[in-house]
Write an enzyme that holds these catalytic residues in place. Sequence first.
Site, PDB file in Angstrom:
ATOM      1  N   GLU A 192     -17.473  14.521   0.267  1.00  0.00           N
ATOM      2  CA  GLU A 192     -16.779  15.696   0.795  1.00  0.00           C
ATOM      3  C   GLU A 192     -15.560  16.051  -0.055  1.00  0.00           C
ATOM      4  O   GLU A 192     -15.279  17.234  -0.289  1.00  0.00           O
ATOM      5  CB  GLU A 192     -16.355  15.433   2.242  1.00  0.00           C
ATOM      6  CG  GLU A 192     -17.521  15.335   3.211  1.00  0.00           C
ATOM      7  CD  GLU A 192     -17.063  14.986   4.610  1.00  0.00           C
ATOM      8  OE1 GLU A 192     -16.970  15.899   5.447  1.00  0.00           O
ATOM      9  OE2 GLU A 192     -16.781  13.791   4.865  1.00  0.00           O
ATOM     10  N   GLU A 207     -23.373   9.924   7.252  1.00  0.00           N
ATOM     11  CA  GLU A 207     -22.642   9.653   8.493  1.00  0.00           C
ATOM     12  C   GLU A 207     -23.523   9.532   9.735  1.00  0.00           C
ATOM     13  O   GLU A 207     -23.135   8.888  10.715  1.00  0.00           O
ATOM     14  CB  GLU A 207     -21.574  10.732   8.726  1.00  0.00           C
ATOM     15  CG  GLU A 207     -20.335  10.604   7.848  1.00  0.00           C
ATOM     16  CD  GLU A 207     -20.465  11.333   6.530  1.00  0.00           C
ATOM     17  OE1 GLU A 207     -19.426  11.619   5.904  1.00  0.00           O
ATOM     18  OE2 GLU A 207     -21.609  11.619   6.100  1.00  0.00           O
TER      19      GLU A 207
END
Length: 255
Positions: A113, A133
């Site tokens: 990210e 995730e």
Amino acid sequence: MTNLRVEVDGAVALFVIDAPEKLNAMGRTFWPELRDALSTCEADERVRAVVVTGAGEKAFSAGGDIASFAELGDATAKRAFQQDCMRTFAAVEESPLPVIAAVNGYAMGGGCELALACDVVLASDTARFGMPETAVGLVPGFGVLRAPSVIGRHWTKLMMFAGEKVDAETAVRIGLAQKVVPAAELMAEARKLAERMAAAAPLAVATGKNLVNARVERGEFDHSTAALTVLHSTHDAAEGIAAFVGKRPPRFEGR
């Protein structure tokens, strides 16, 4: 600072995520540290470009320090943590300085990210990108907003739902990175690129970055923060984190 090392050499600032024993996992202090470092460099007229990389040879960053997620007590603490992360990604995106990610190994979760938040990504031939995730009952709060416009919805879903890892060549092909270089040459190439950017007119660079990012919707951050706060409070997230810490397969129940 405990999770970030900053070195300024001429017009280029080098930010090193500095926890190699944990594959440069981002601890709770990392997020404000990165914002503070950016703010300091922005106020220094000598600094014209920033390079972000990871300490050691194995990882850019393995992502958030998952073990520390268990320390987030109530929903207020979980929401505050998500807001802290989002403020940091926004600070990178909105900085008037060009920010280059020199990805020197694993860029997983928050590491991937952060690369998405940077302006340009240089990847070593050993780099691997991922947003896994869901394996701990969560989603990449910033990645789920930005990755679709960078790599497309389907690649985002493949990486997010199946934990697909992307090598450096594939990352360039899908737009997640702009160039692949041999690992031994990564930092020299990143430095050369940063110096080229630093030599450009700073107001032109800042204005250009602002215009390119003009259509980025900041209001989405609130929706993502709210969704992640809910997910952090689920049984599956607690199970995923416990399983990760205990080094065992998780047993998800959909609640």
